[in-house]
Structure formats: C-alpha cells, structure tokens
Design an enzyme around this catalytic site. Structure first.
Site, PDB file in Angstrom:
ATOM      1  N   ARG A 260       0.801  -1.254   0.008  1.00 33.18           N
ATOM      2  CA  ARG A 260       0.063  -0.597  -0.095  1.00 33.18           C
ATOM      3  C   ARG A 260       0.866   1.676   0.056  1.00 33.18           C
ATOM      4  O   ARG A 260       2.134   1.249   0.412  1.00 33.18           O
ATOM      5  CB  ARG A 260      -0.253   0.229   1.345  1.00 33.18           C
ATOM      6  CG  ARG A 260      -1.960  -1.022   1.619  1.00 33.18           C
ATOM      7  CD  ARG A 260      -2.764  -0.954   2.525  1.00 33.18           C
ATOM      8  NE  ARG A 260      -3.935  -2.188   2.333  1.00 33.18           N
ATOM      9  CZ  ARG A 260      -5.024  -2.706   3.265  1.00 33.18           C
ATOM     10  NH1 ARG A 260      -4.691  -1.605   4.424  1.00 33.18           N
ATOM     11  NH2 ARG A 260      -5.242  -3.582   3.221  1.00 33.18           N
ATOM     12  N   ARG A 275       2.326   0.540  10.182  1.00 33.94           N
ATOM     13  CA  ARG A 275       2.285   1.069   8.891  1.00 33.94           C
ATOM     14  C   ARG A 275       2.985   1.574   7.830  1.00 33.94           C
ATOM     15  O   ARG A 275       4.309   2.201   7.395  1.00 33.94           O
ATOM     16  CB  ARG A 275       1.967   3.015   8.852  1.00 33.94           C
ATOM     17  CG  ARG A 275       0.458   3.503   7.550  1.00 33.94           C
ATOM     18  CD  ARG A 275      -0.249   5.054   8.224  1.00 33.94           C
ATOM     19  NE  ARG A 275      -0.438   4.872   9.254  1.00 33.94           N
ATOM     20  CZ  ARG A 275      -1.584   4.618   8.934  1.00 33.94           C
ATOM     21  NH1 ARG A 275      -2.272   4.119   7.685  1.00 33.94           N
ATOM     22  NH2 ARG A 275      -2.822   4.116   9.775  1.00 33.94           N
ATOM     23  N   GLU A 347      -5.853  -0.751  15.625  1.00 32.01           N
ATOM     24  CA  GLU A 347      -6.472  -1.329  14.443  1.00 32.01           C
ATOM     25  C   GLU A 347      -5.837  -2.600  14.661  1.00 32.01           C
ATOM     26  O   GLU A 347      -4.590  -2.287  14.046  1.00 32.01           O
ATOM     27  CB  GLU A 347      -7.137  -0.581  13.362  1.00 32.01           C
ATOM     28  CG  GLU A 347      -8.183  -1.550  13.035  1.00 32.01           C
ATOM     29  CD  GLU A 347      -7.826  -1.027  11.364  1.00 32.01           C
ATOM     30  OE1 GLU A 347      -7.778  -1.977  10.179  1.00 32.01           O
ATOM     31  OE2 GLU A 347      -7.383  -0.261  10.093  1.00 32.01           O
ATOM     32  N   SER A 350      -9.781  -4.744  10.128  1.00 28.53           N
ATOM     33  CA  SER A 350     -11.526  -4.693   9.776  1.00 28.53           C
ATOM     34  C   SER A 350     -12.208  -5.719   9.329  1.00 28.53           C
ATOM     35  O   SER A 350     -11.653  -6.572   8.588  1.00 28.53           O
ATOM     36  CB  SER A 350     -11.790  -3.592   8.924  1.00 28.53           C
ATOM     37  OG  SER A 350     -10.981  -2.406   9.683  1.00 28.53           O
ATOM     38  N   ARG A 389       1.457  -5.915  12.737  1.00 29.25           N
ATOM     39  CA  ARG A 389       0.450  -4.867  13.981  1.00 29.25           C
ATOM     40  C   ARG A 389       0.179  -6.572  15.571  1.00 29.25           C
ATOM     41  O   ARG A 389       0.804  -6.135  16.238  1.00 29.25           O
ATOM     42  CB  ARG A 389      -0.826  -5.329  13.185  1.00 29.25           C
ATOM     43  CG  ARG A 389      -0.400  -3.951  12.414  1.00 29.25           C
ATOM     44  CD  ARG A 389      -1.655  -3.133  11.556  1.00 29.25           C
ATOM     45  NE  ARG A 389      -1.485  -1.870  11.072  1.00 29.25           N
ATOM     46  CZ  ARG A 389      -2.449  -0.520  11.110  1.00 29.25           C
ATOM     47  NH1 ARG A 389      -3.330  -0.605  12.186  1.00 29.25           N
ATOM     48  NH2 ARG A 389      -1.971   0.623  10.165  1.00 29.25           N
TER      49      ARG A 389
END
Length: 421
Positions: A260, A275, A347, A350, A389
């Site tokens: 990403r 990130r 987070e 999701s 993560r």
C-alpha cells in the site's frame, strides 16, 4: 456497485444513505443520464423497426416497377440517425458506469451514525489493558535492542517503511502466520495461496479502483497492480461465475504480502510495524446468501477475535460509524489491539459486510437448482489478522523488565523457544 434499479426506484433513500456517510454523489445527474439513455434506446428501437419495415418494401416496389429512390434516401437517413443515437448511448453508458463506480455502498441500518472515528461505538472488550511496573518500550525499540527488527537496512535497500526481520523476529512473524492459518483452517476455512499481483479488472471488482488508485502500486507498462490485501485476488476467484447455491457459504483464508502506498498518512504511525508499505496479513473471505450475511459477519468477526484470545492480548471491538466505514462496506467492525507504548488501542483488523456491492462489480452470482434465477451473492472479508501488527502487539504486551520477550504459549511449538532474549 449499487443496483441502478434501486437508485431509480428509491432515489431519496439512496441520497439519505450517502448523506449518512457524508459522501458526495450527484444522484439527480445520474438519473438524468439514465433517463436520457433509456429514451434513446426506445427511440433507436422505433427507428430500427421502421427501417426493417421499409427494407421489406423495397423488393416489392421494384417488382411493381415503382421508384425506390426516395425510400432508399429515407433509409440512409434513418441509418445515420441510428448510428448517432448508438454513439450517444455508448457515451452515456460510459458516463453512467463511471458515476456508478464512484458511488460508495449504502450503510446498513445497524451501522451507527457519525462523521469520524471519534463516533465509533465500542461493542466489547477482552482483558484489561496491559500494565507494567516498568516503563513500556515501543516495539521498534524492543526490536532494535534484540536485533530482530531492522528498518534501517530496509530503508537502505528499498526505502522508508520497509523492514527486515532478523533471526527470532523473522521466526516470530512466520510463527504468527502459521498459527493464524492453522487456526482458521481448523474452523472451516479453505486455505488458498493467491497471486500477489492482479489486473485492473480485479481491482475494480472489489472497489479499490477507481477511488484508491493513488494508494496502489501499479506495475509500470502493464495492467497489473500489487495487491493491497488478499481480499482482492480471493474475491475475484469467482468473478463472472454463477455458484451452486448449495455451496454457500464459502469460507476462504489466505496469507499474502500486502502493498500500500499509504498516500496522505505521512507523520502518522510511521515508526515500527504499524504502517508499512509492505506487510503480511492473513485474510478471511466469505461468500454468503443474502438472507444471512449479517449473521456471517458476526461469525467472521468472532473468528478473527479468536486469534487474539488465544494469544491473550487485550483488545476491543468497535462498530464503525457511517462516516468511517470503507467505500465498499455497509457495516464494519474494527478489532483494536492494546499497545502499551501508545497507551491506546490500535486497529488490527476490519471485518466488513459488503452485501452485493462487490458481487455486482465482479458479477458473482449463485443459483438454487438448474432452473433457479441467478442472484448476487453477498461478500464479506476481514483481517484474521494483520501479521505485522500482531507481532508488534506481542512485542509490546509480552515485554519484560530485562528487555526480553515472553513467547505466547500458543506460539511456542512454532517458535521452538519460550523467550526471545
């Protein structure tokens, strides 16, 4: 993609749904183009019918010795008119399609109202936040001290937000991945190992394109994109297919590297593993019947939670408000893991129900019986979990005063050690 018939029949409902998302879409302009297109199609059919009728007269007139010059000229004029209308219709098709692709999904009735993540609603928690009798270190400092995370070499070889895992750090990342896959496959998910590149049609199918083009890594000179998540190739496994209704629900789990651009995220969570431009993830993807997809969403979320429960890491589940859900989603739960050095939840997954939004874009349907009418499936997906993560959460929640890391019990058979030191 929304159903154009839904927009025609219930434009105010669609507008109200988009308003809940605080999304801009000119529904009136879309409907005006749709109405013009339908009128053109009707006019073209009438002109074609007249041309066909006239063409049948010509042999009869010639046989009777009558002059066909005027009729032939009229038919040529009709042909030119039909061609012009067909070209306008094709242009409208493209314009309508572009507008439809840019309209996000409508939030479910059970999605909370709100504008941003500040309005998300906490649903439940597991364990209390981890507390230490010493100052908790961030995972990047732990990784540096133990020589298991090496972002400096990643930056020199590739660039910022790339990391080398070393020694037991690499083994920990691999152990987390294998534990996740073993857990999910034991709970009814069929594992697939997908390509890490897809063509643009697949990216359109799951809703990454056209909206998120700037976040994607495009392979120059090709139509290929590096995948942002295994959701893209796994969902598109069934693109253009009509599934046997008896097969549903279909559950898949997949490991993939994810890529990403993270456009617009500079200065936020740029240190450590939170990130990255490249990261590892285990994904959960479901294809369900429309009448029970929300039940499947609850199950999918619970399956992702099982990983953190087994690892004994504190987390919470929040329902995203309408202003914070993703472009393709109608309802989303975020699972947020406790990060001691951040002193907040972050987070880690999701879990979303897209209903028929992706299925319409990718044309994925199912049918009950040989003569059943094809219907669009409902697609769901969630991270089960983001591996980097999870590794970061383990390092922070299992750190010890002497700088070592206790290995969670469920990972010890994969790691071969009880402590990283």
């Amino acid at each position: 993609m929304l159903d154009i018939r839904r927009i025609r029949q219930n434009p105010e409902e669609v507008k109200a749904g988009l308003a809940r998302r605080h999304a801009n879409a000119d529904i009136d302009a879309l409907l005006a183009k749709d109405e013009e297109r339908r009128q053109i199609l009707q006019e073209v059919e009438q002109k074609k019918a007249k041309r066909n009728a006239d063409s049948k007269k010509i042999p009869q007139m010639k046989k009777a010795g009558e002059d066909t010059t005027a009729l032939m000229a009229e038919m040529r004029e009709l042909g030119d008119e039909i061609k012009a209308l067909d070209e306008r219709s094709a242009a409208l098709d493209n314009e309508i399609n572009e507008m439809m692709l840019a309209i996000p999904n409508i939030p479910a009735d059970t999605t909370p109202d709100g504008e941003s993540d500040a309005d998300n609603v906490e649903i439940r928690r597991f364990m209390e936040p981890t507390k230490f009798d010493f100052e908790a270190k961030p995972h990047w400092e732990i990784g540096d001290a133990l020589n298991i995370l090496d972002p400096e070499t990643g930056a020199s070889v590739t660039g910022a937000r790339f990391t080398f895992y070393r020694g037991l750090g690499a083994r920990l990342e691999r152990s987390v991945m294998n534990f996740m896959l073993d857990t999910h496959t034991s709970r009814g998910y069929t594992e697939v190992f997908p390509p890490f590149m897809v063509h643009e049609h697949s990216m359109y199918g799951t809703g990454q394109l056209p909206k998120f083009r700037e976040d994607m890594f495009h392979v120059e000179g090709t139509s290929y994109y590096l995948i942002p998540t295994a959701e893209v190739p796994v969902t598109n496994m069934y693109r253009g297919m009509i599934l046997d209704g008896e097969q549903l629900p279909i559950y898949h789990t997949a490991y993939s590297a994810c890529f990403r651009g993270e456009a617009g995220s500079a200065g936020r969570d740029t240190r450590g593993l939170i990130r990255q431009h490249q990261f590892n993830k285990v994904e959960l993807v479901k294809f369900a019947r429309p009448d029970n997809s929300f039940e499947e969403l609850e199950k999918l979320t619970a399956d992702a939670e099982e990983i953190l429960k087994a690892l004994k890491i504190p987390y919470r589940v929040v329902a995203l408000c309408a202003g914070d859900i993703g472009f393709s989603s109608c309802k989303t739960y975020d699972i947020e893991v406790w990060m001691p050095s951040y002193n907040r939840y972050v987070e880690i997954s999701s879990c979303s129900n897209f209903m028929d939004f992706q299925a319409r874009r990718a044309n994925i349907r199912f049918r009950d019986g040989a003569k059943g009418k094809p219907e669009y499936v409902h697609t769901l997906n969630g991270s089960g979990l983001a591996i980097g993560r999870t590794t970061a959460a383990i390092l922070e929640n299992y750190q010890r005063a002497d700088g070592s890391i206790e290995v969670p019990e469920v990972l010890r058979k994969y790691m071969g050690v009880d402590v990283i030191k």
